[in-house]
Design a protein around this motif. Structure first.
Motif, PDB file in Angstrom:
ATOM      1  N   THR A   1       0.804  -1.231   0.000  1.00 33.49           N
ATOM      2  CA  THR A   1       0.000   0.000   0.000  1.00 33.49           C
ATOM      3  C   THR A   1       0.832   1.273   0.000  1.00 33.49           C
ATOM      4  O   THR A   1       0.385   2.313  -0.508  1.00 33.49           O
ATOM      5  CB  THR A   1      -0.927   0.019   1.228  1.00 33.49           C
ATOM      6  OG1 THR A   1      -0.147  -0.146   2.425  1.00 33.49           O
ATOM      7  CG2 THR A   1      -1.949  -1.097   1.134  1.00 33.49           C
ATOM      8  N   THR A   2       2.046   1.225   0.550  1.00 31.59           N
ATOM      9  CA  THR A   2       2.860   2.444   0.657  1.00 31.59           C
ATOM     10  C   THR A   2       4.187   2.353  -0.084  1.00 31.59           C
ATOM     11  O   THR A   2       4.819   3.384  -0.350  1.00 31.59           O
ATOM     12  CB  THR A   2       3.150   2.773   2.133  1.00 31.59           C
ATOM     13  OG1 THR A   2       4.013   1.776   2.689  1.00 31.59           O
ATOM     14  CG2 THR A   2       1.854   2.838   2.946  1.00 31.59           C
ATOM     15  N   GLY A   3       4.639   1.126  -0.370  1.00 32.06           N
ATOM     16  CA  GLY A   3       5.947   0.968  -1.011  1.00 32.06           C
ATOM     17  C   GLY A   3       7.120   1.158  -0.064  1.00 32.06           C
ATOM     18  O   GLY A   3       8.277   1.189  -0.507  1.00 32.06           O
ATOM     19  N   TRP A   4       6.842   1.250   1.237  1.00 31.51           N
ATOM     20  CA  TRP A   4       7.915   1.502   2.217  1.00 31.51           C
ATOM     21  C   TRP A   4       8.543   0.171   2.629  1.00 31.51           C
ATOM     22  O   TRP A   4       8.069  -0.521   3.513  1.00 31.51           O
ATOM     23  CB  TRP A   4       7.335   2.224   3.430  1.00 31.51           C
ATOM     24  CG  TRP A   4       8.396   2.762   4.356  1.00 31.51           C
ATOM     25  CD1 TRP A   4       9.419   3.592   4.055  1.00 31.51           C
ATOM     26  CD2 TRP A   4       8.513   2.490   5.770  1.00 31.51           C
ATOM     27  NE1 TRP A   4      10.184   3.869   5.162  1.00 31.51           N
ATOM     28  CE2 TRP A   4       9.649   3.202   6.233  1.00 31.51           C
ATOM     29  CE3 TRP A   4       7.774   1.716   6.661  1.00 31.51           C
ATOM     30  CZ2 TRP A   4      10.046   3.165   7.562  1.00 31.51           C
ATOM     31  CZ3 TRP A   4       8.175   1.692   7.987  1.00 31.51           C
ATOM     32  CH2 TRP A   4       9.311   2.404   8.429  1.00 31.51           C
ATOM     33  N   THR A   5       9.633  -0.213   1.972  1.00 26.15           N
ATOM     34  CA  THR A   5      10.258  -1.525   2.190  1.00 26.15           C
ATOM     35  C   THR A   5      10.963  -1.696   3.536  1.00 26.15           C
ATOM     36  O   THR A   5      11.102  -2.842   3.998  1.00 26.15           O
ATOM     37  CB  THR A   5      11.257  -1.840   1.062  1.00 26.15           C
ATOM     38  OG1 THR A   5      12.228  -0.778   0.977  1.00 26.15           O
ATOM     39  CG2 THR A   5      10.536  -1.977  -0.278  1.00 26.15           C
ATOM     40  N   PRO A   6      11.429  -0.630   4.208  1.00 24.03           N
ATOM     41  CA  PRO A   6      12.069  -0.865   5.526  1.00 24.03           C
ATOM     42  C   PRO A   6      11.169  -1.537   6.552  1.00 24.03           C
ATOM     43  O   PRO A   6      11.654  -2.072   7.547  1.00 24.03           O
ATOM     44  CB  PRO A   6      12.450   0.551   5.984  1.00 24.03           C
ATOM     45  CG  PRO A   6      12.651   1.304   4.724  1.00 24.03           C
ATOM     46  CD  PRO A   6      11.604   0.766   3.780  1.00 24.03           C
ATOM     47  N   VAL A   7       9.856  -1.534   6.305  1.00 24.37           N
ATOM     48  CA  VAL A   7       8.963  -2.170   7.264  1.00 24.37           C
ATOM     49  C   VAL A   7       9.255  -3.669   7.366  1.00 24.37           C
ATOM     50  O   VAL A   7       9.055  -4.282   8.421  1.00 24.37           O
ATOM     51  CB  VAL A   7       7.479  -1.950   6.861  1.00 24.37           C
ATOM     52  CG1 VAL A   7       7.127  -2.719   5.578  1.00 24.37           C
ATOM     53  CG2 VAL A   7       6.541  -2.367   7.994  1.00 24.37           C
ATOM     54  N   ASP A   8       9.762  -4.265   6.277  1.00 27.11           N
ATOM     55  CA  ASP A   8      10.108  -5.684   6.321  1.00 27.11           C
ATOM     56  C   ASP A   8      11.224  -5.939   7.328  1.00 27.11           C
ATOM     57  O   ASP A   8      11.171  -6.885   8.103  1.00 27.11           O
ATOM     58  CB  ASP A   8      10.541  -6.161   4.926  1.00 27.11           C
ATOM     59  CG  ASP A   8      11.053  -7.596   4.942  1.00 27.11           C
ATOM     60  OD1 ASP A   8      10.240  -8.510   5.137  1.00 27.11           O
ATOM     61  OD2 ASP A   8      12.274  -7.787   4.787  1.00 27.11           O
ATOM     62  N   THR A   9      12.236  -5.075   7.305  1.00 27.34           N
ATOM     63  CA  THR A   9      13.338  -5.215   8.254  1.00 27.34           C
ATOM     64  C   THR A   9      12.860  -4.975   9.678  1.00 27.34           C
ATOM     65  O   THR A   9      13.260  -5.682  10.607  1.00 27.34           O
ATOM     66  CB  THR A   9      14.462  -4.221   7.898  1.00 27.34           C
ATOM     67  OG1 THR A   9      14.920  -4.483   6.572  1.00 27.34           O
ATOM     68  CG2 THR A   9      15.625  -4.349   8.865  1.00 27.34           C
ATOM     69  N   LEU A  10      11.978  -3.977   9.852  1.00 26.39           N
ATOM     70  CA  LEU A  10      11.444  -3.696  11.185  1.00 26.39           C
ATOM     71  C   LEU A  10      10.627  -4.886  11.703  1.00 26.39           C
ATOM     72  O   LEU A  10      10.675  -5.210  12.893  1.00 26.39           O
ATOM     73  CB  LEU A  10      10.575  -2.437  11.141  1.00 26.39           C
ATOM     74  CG  LEU A  10      11.327  -1.124  10.856  1.00 26.39           C
ATOM     75  CD1 LEU A  10      10.334   0.024  10.740  1.00 26.39           C
ATOM     76  CD2 LEU A  10      12.333  -0.842  11.968  1.00 26.39           C
ATOM     77  N   ALA A  11       9.901  -5.544  10.784  1.00 23.74           N
ATOM     78  CA  ALA A  11       9.141  -6.727  11.185  1.00 23.74           C
ATOM     79  C   ALA A  11      10.081  -7.836  11.641  1.00 23.74           C
ATOM     80  O   ALA A  11       9.814  -8.540  12.618  1.00 23.74           O
ATOM     81  CB  ALA A  11       8.267  -7.214  10.021  1.00 23.74           C
ATOM     82  N   GLY A  12      11.210  -7.994  10.913  1.00 20.27           N
ATOM     83  CA  GLY A  12      12.195  -8.993  11.314  1.00 20.27           C
ATOM     84  C   GLY A  12      12.769  -8.701  12.684  1.00 20.27           C
ATOM     85  O   GLY A  12      12.963  -9.603  13.505  1.00 20.27           O
TER      86      GLY A  12
END
Length: 311
Positions: free
Chosen positions: A181-192
């Motif tokens: 929805t936002t294209g903000w890929t750092p959220v994947d790292t934050l989820a990890g």
């Protein structure tokens, strides 16, 4: 002199271990299958959250396998060499699981911090698909383990591992939605990093519980001085020393004590009465926490002849 506990050796514990083994076998099969699916997904998507969750599931599969072995060992009968059987196998398995979880958590923290500096591209659609697969498998495993999660430390560690996996899958799904929805890929790292943050504290708690048992610490909820005071209320008892309470395995606390009584008790046939009264005292005040009791009756001031200090 000692008096054995009137509990049929091994029966309830063996029954519980058998039920645990069935639950663990099913949960292991589900976890291993989902782990393989997520491994493929992490390679395809390049997601750290999915990779960490896959690594976590790898340790969980290994932990469940160890737990399954421990549950099988716990069914073995007592022998002249192993007088408690293999009851402590569950504690060793839980310790191994916690150490594996801590290793995965530390790796995820280190890798996550490095990825924050250079976030990779992550395909949201593939991430979402594999996150949903992982969550479905975790929910199935939780349903299998939920009924017996309080049976012993081994099952409790396994249940918490799978529960944490489910939370990790939720984090993967959320990160996929945010990226889509936002294209903000750092959220994947934050989820990890979030998954790692959930792993480490829980692993420490399990490890500390295991260490307490292995170090033969007094079980939580038992006040040794309170126990001593109750035993001293017996009219025949002068002193209680070498009082020890420890845990062999979940649901198997043991008590040993040297009890000094009036010398006349040992010569007038009152020893059986005293032993029955001491057992009744423990059963009344600590019925659900101390199962096996061994009392050594000895004449008053006998401890003065022994060279070792007494507790």
């Amino acid at each position: 002199m000692s008096h054995p506990h009137d509990h049929a050796p091994g029966t309830p514990h063996s029954h519980g271990a058998g039920a645990s083994r069935r639950r663990l076998a099913i949960a292991f099969a589900i976890t291993a299958a989902i782990m393989l699916a997520q491994l493929v997904g992490s390679v395809i998507t390049g997601s750290l959250a999915l990779l960490v969750d896959t690594a976590h599931m790898l340790t969980d599969a290994g932990g469940l396998f160890l737990a399954l072995i421990a549950a099988s060992l716990m069914l073995r009968p007592t022998t002249a060499r192993h007088t408690w059987g293999m009851k402590r196998a569950e504690v060793l398995a839980a310790s191994a699981q916690s150490l594996l979880l801590m290793a995965v958590g530390v790796y995820a923290l280190v890798e996550g911090i490095s990825r924050l500096l250079a976030p990779p591209e992550v395909p949201a659609q593939g991430l979402l698909v594999f996150g949903l697969i992982g969550l479905a498998g975790n929910i199935a495993s939780l349903c299998v383990l939920a009924g017996g999660r309080n049976a012993n430390l081994n099952l409790r560690a396994a249940f918490l591992e799978v529960l944490n996996d489910a939370l990790g899958s939720v984090a993967v799904i959320v990160s996929a939605v945010v990226i889509a929805t936002t294209g903000w890929t750092p959220v994947d790292t934050l989820a990890g990093l979030l998954i790692a943050g959930l792993i480490v504290p829980r692993a420490v708690v399990i490890l500390l519980s295991s260490v307490r048992i292995l170090m033969e610490a007094v079980p939580r909820g038992i006040d040794l001085e309170d126990l001593r005071s109750h035993l001293l209320e017996n009219a025949h008892v002068d002193e209680v020393h070498d009082l020890h309470v420890s845990t062999i395995g979940t649901g198997l606390p043991v008590l040993t004590a040297h009890v000094e009584v009036h010398p006349a008790c040992l010569t007038s046939g009152h020893t059986r009465v005293v032993l029955d009264e001491l057992r009744a005292c423990v059963r009344e005040h600590f019925a659900e926490r101390i199962e096996h009791c061994t009392f050594q009756l000895e004449p008053s001031d006998c401890s003065a002849e022994e060279p070792l200090p007494h507790s």
